[in-house]
Write a protein that holds these residues in place. Structure first.
Motif, short mmCIF file in Angstrom:
data_model
loop_
_atom_site.label_atom_id
_atom_site.label_comp_id
_atom_site.label_asym_id
_atom_site.label_seq_id
_atom_site.Cartn_x
_atom_site.Cartn_y
_atom_site.Cartn_z
N GLU A 1 0.85 -1.20 0.00
CA GLU A 1 0.00 0.00 0.00
C GLU A 1 0.88 1.24 0.00
N ARG A 2 0.52 2.21 -0.83
CA ARG A 2 1.29 3.44 -0.89
C ARG A 2 0.36 4.66 -0.87
N ILE A 3 0.82 5.70 -0.24
CA ILE A 3 0.07 6.94 -0.17
C ILE A 3 0.28 7.69 -1.48
N GLU A 4 -0.83 8.10 -2.09
CA GLU A 4 -0.75 8.78 -3.38
C GLU A 4 -1.09 10.26 -3.28
N HIS A 5 -2.07 10.61 -2.44
CA HIS A 5 -2.43 12.01 -2.21
C HIS A 5 -2.79 12.16 -0.74
N ALA A 6 -2.46 13.30 -0.16
CA ALA A 6 -2.79 13.55 1.24
C ALA A 6 -3.04 15.04 1.45
N TYR A 7 -4.03 15.33 2.28
CA TYR A 7 -4.40 16.71 2.59
C TYR A 7 -4.57 16.85 4.09
N ALA A 8 -4.24 18.01 4.61
CA ALA A 8 -4.41 18.31 6.04
C ALA A 8 -5.40 19.45 6.19
N VAL A 9 -6.30 19.29 7.15
CA VAL A 9 -7.24 20.35 7.52
C VAL A 9 -7.04 20.55 9.02
N ILE A 10 -6.47 21.68 9.38
CA ILE A 10 -6.04 21.98 10.74
C ILE A 10 -5.12 20.84 11.19
N ARG A 11 -5.59 19.92 12.05
CA ARG A 11 -4.73 18.81 12.46
C ARG A 11 -5.14 17.49 11.82
N ASP A 12 -6.33 17.42 11.28
CA ASP A 12 -6.83 16.18 10.69
C ASP A 12 -6.24 15.98 9.29
N GLN A 13 -6.29 14.74 8.82
CA GLN A 13 -5.73 14.43 7.51
C GLN A 13 -6.71 13.57 6.70
N ILE A 14 -6.72 13.81 5.41
CA ILE A 14 -7.47 13.00 4.44
C ILE A 14 -6.43 12.40 3.52
N ILE A 15 -6.31 11.07 3.55
CA ILE A 15 -5.23 10.39 2.84
C ILE A 15 -5.81 9.40 1.84
N PHE A 16 -5.36 9.50 0.60
CA PHE A 16 -5.75 8.57 -0.46
C PHE A 16 -4.58 7.64 -0.72
N THR A 17 -4.79 6.34 -0.50
CA THR A 17 -3.77 5.36 -0.84
C THR A 17 -4.23 4.63 -2.10
N ASN A 18 -3.42 3.73 -2.58
CA ASN A 18 -3.82 2.95 -3.74
C ASN A 18 -4.87 1.90 -3.38
N LYS A 19 -5.22 1.75 -2.08
CA LYS A 19 -6.18 0.73 -1.66
C LYS A 19 -7.39 1.25 -0.90
N ARG A 20 -7.27 2.43 -0.25
CA ARG A 20 -8.34 2.91 0.62
C ARG A 20 -8.24 4.41 0.88
N LEU A 21 -9.32 4.93 1.46
CA LEU A 21 -9.34 6.30 1.97
C LEU A 21 -9.07 6.19 3.46
N LEU A 22 -8.13 6.96 3.94
CA LEU A 22 -7.75 6.93 5.35
C LEU A 22 -7.98 8.32 5.93
N LEU A 23 -8.83 8.40 6.95
CA LEU A 23 -9.12 9.67 7.62
C LEU A 23 -8.48 9.65 9.00
N VAL A 24 -7.65 10.63 9.28
CA VAL A 24 -6.93 10.69 10.55
C VAL A 24 -7.48 11.87 11.34
N ASP A 25 -7.99 11.56 12.54
CA ASP A 25 -8.55 12.57 13.44
C ASP A 25 -7.62 12.68 14.63
N LYS A 26 -6.88 13.77 14.71
CA LYS A 26 -5.98 13.98 15.85
C LYS A 26 -6.79 14.60 16.98
N GLN A 27 -6.63 14.05 18.17
CA GLN A 27 -7.45 14.46 19.31
C GLN A 27 -6.59 14.96 20.46
N GLY A 28 -7.23 15.66 21.37
CA GLY A 28 -6.54 16.15 22.56
C GLY A 28 -5.75 17.41 22.28
#
Length: 124
Positions: free
Chosen positions: A31-58
């Motif tokens: 699996e490889r990351i192809e596109h990634a975007y950051a909104v404040i601290r969160d991230q929206i990541i497009f890999t060759n297999k899935r969409l990965l949403l990262v929610d940074k907390q605290g």
């Protein structure tokens, strides 16, 4: 402008190679990351297999929630752009088996078009 855009709630594109190194422990083999975007601290990541949403907390953002959405589970998605009085744009992603969409809000439409296009490329 990337840091300033992120603080204002605008999406800024992230370096895919750098994120590949950081997220190596959770990525599947091949699996490889192809596109990634950051909104404040969160991230929206497009890999060759899935969409990965990262929610940074605290306060420090050390605690993170990772939401993995296989592209085949995305049923539909929509984008709402800014208007004269509504200064926020919104991206909605409906995932099979969930009633409510995943919602991401942006302070303007600058990068929401790029994210929407990437979503169309991977999910359709």
């Amino acid at each position: 402008m990337g840091l300033l855009d992120g603080l204002l709630g605008n999406a800024s594109e992230k370096d895919a190679q750098e994120l590949q190194q950081q997220l190596n422990r959770i990525l599947a083999s091949g699996e490889r990351i192809e596109h990634a975007y950051a909104v404040i601290r969160d991230q929206i990541i497009f890999t060759n297999k899935r969409l990965l949403l990262v929610d940074k907390q605290g306060m420090t953002g050390k605690k993170q929630e990772f939401l993995s959405v296989p592209y085949r589970s995305i049923e539909r998605f929509s984008m709402e752009t800014v208007g004269h009085f509504d200064l926020e744009s919104e991206l909605n992603i409906w995932v099979r088996g969930q009633v409510e969409p995943i919602r991401k809000t942006f302070r303007n439409d600058k990068s929401v078009y790029d994210i929407y296009r990437a979503l169309a490329d991977y999910a359709l």
